[in-house]
Design a protein around this motif. Sequence first.
Motif, short mmCIF file in Angstrom:
data_model
loop_
_atom_site.label_atom_id
_atom_site.label_comp_id
_atom_site.label_asym_id
_atom_site.label_seq_id
_atom_site.Cartn_x
_atom_site.Cartn_y
_atom_site.Cartn_z
N ASN A 84 -20.90 -1.31 -40.00
CA ASN A 84 -20.67 -0.69 -38.69
C ASN A 84 -21.97 -0.61 -37.90
O ASN A 84 -21.99 -0.87 -36.69
N ARG A 85 -23.06 -0.27 -38.56
CA ARG A 85 -24.35 -0.18 -37.87
C ARG A 85 -24.77 -1.55 -37.35
O ARG A 85 -25.27 -1.68 -36.23
N VAL A 103 -18.73 5.10 -32.80
CA VAL A 103 -19.04 4.02 -31.86
C VAL A 103 -18.36 2.73 -32.32
O VAL A 103 -17.81 1.98 -31.51
N ALA A 104 -18.38 2.45 -33.62
CA ALA A 104 -17.73 1.24 -34.14
C ALA A 104 -16.23 1.29 -33.90
O ALA A 104 -15.61 0.26 -33.59
N ASN A 105 -15.63 2.47 -34.01
CA ASN A 105 -14.20 2.60 -33.72
C ASN A 105 -13.92 2.32 -32.25
O ASN A 105 -12.89 1.73 -31.91
N GLN A 106 -14.83 2.74 -31.36
CA GLN A 106 -14.67 2.44 -29.94
C GLN A 106 -14.76 0.94 -29.69
O GLN A 106 -14.07 0.42 -28.83
N LEU A 107 -15.62 0.26 -30.44
CA LEU A 107 -15.73 -1.19 -30.30
C LEU A 107 -14.43 -1.88 -30.69
O LEU A 107 -14.05 -2.90 -30.11
N GLY A 150 -12.60 -9.76 -24.90
CA GLY A 150 -13.18 -10.34 -23.70
C GLY A 150 -12.95 -9.48 -22.46
O GLY A 150 -13.08 -9.95 -21.35
N GLY A 151 -12.63 -8.21 -22.67
CA GLY A 151 -12.27 -7.36 -21.55
C GLY A 151 -13.38 -6.43 -21.12
O GLY A 151 -14.56 -6.78 -21.15
N ASP A 152 -12.99 -5.25 -20.73
CA ASP A 152 -13.88 -4.27 -20.13
C ASP A 152 -14.85 -3.69 -21.15
O ASP A 152 -14.45 -3.11 -22.15
N GLY A 211 -16.38 0.87 -20.62
CA GLY A 211 -16.03 2.09 -21.35
C GLY A 211 -16.91 2.31 -22.55
O GLY A 211 -17.37 3.43 -22.81
N THR A 212 -17.19 1.27 -23.30
CA THR A 212 -18.03 1.40 -24.48
C THR A 212 -19.47 1.67 -24.09
O THR A 212 -20.16 2.47 -24.73
N VAL A 213 -19.94 1.02 -23.04
CA VAL A 213 -21.31 1.26 -22.59
C VAL A 213 -21.47 2.71 -22.15
O VAL A 213 -22.46 3.37 -22.49
#
Length: 131
Positions: free
Chosen positions: A46-47, A88-92, A98-100, A103-105
Motif C-alpha cells: 500500500n505504501r 489513502v490506498a483504499n481511496q486509490l 483513468g478518471g478524476d 478527489g484523491t489529491v
Amino acid sequence: MKIRFLRRTSWTLLFTLISLLLPVAPVHAALVGTDQLVMSAQTTHNRDRVRSFLQRQDVRDMLQQRGVDANVALSRVDAMTDAEVQTVANQLDKLPAGGDVLGTVVFVFLVLLVTDILGLTKIFPFTRPIR
C-alpha cells in the motif's frame, strides 16, 4: 614463578566468573504468524502504491497548483502510520479508471494538513501545531 602463574590464573578465573554472573538482558524469541507477515507485506504494498501515485506527473502538477511540494509529500508518506496509508490506498481503489484524480489529491492534501496541524509533520508554512 609458580606463584606468579597461580596469581594470574586466579585473577583470570575471578574476572571470568564475575562476567558470567553479571545480569544480561533477556532475549525472547517468538514465532511470527502468517497474518503478521501478510499484514506487513500488505502495508508495504500500500505504501508503494501511494508513493507511485504521488510520482505521477498529473498528480504532481495538481499538488503544485495547491502549493504542495510533491517531493515533500512523498517523504511524508514514509512518516504516515499504517492506518493512514491503508486509508489513502483504499481511496486509490475507489478512483474510476483513468478518471478524476482531484478527489484523491484533495484527500492526500487533507491528510497531510491534519498531520501538520497535529504537529506530526511540518509541510505547510501557514499551519501551527496544536501542541
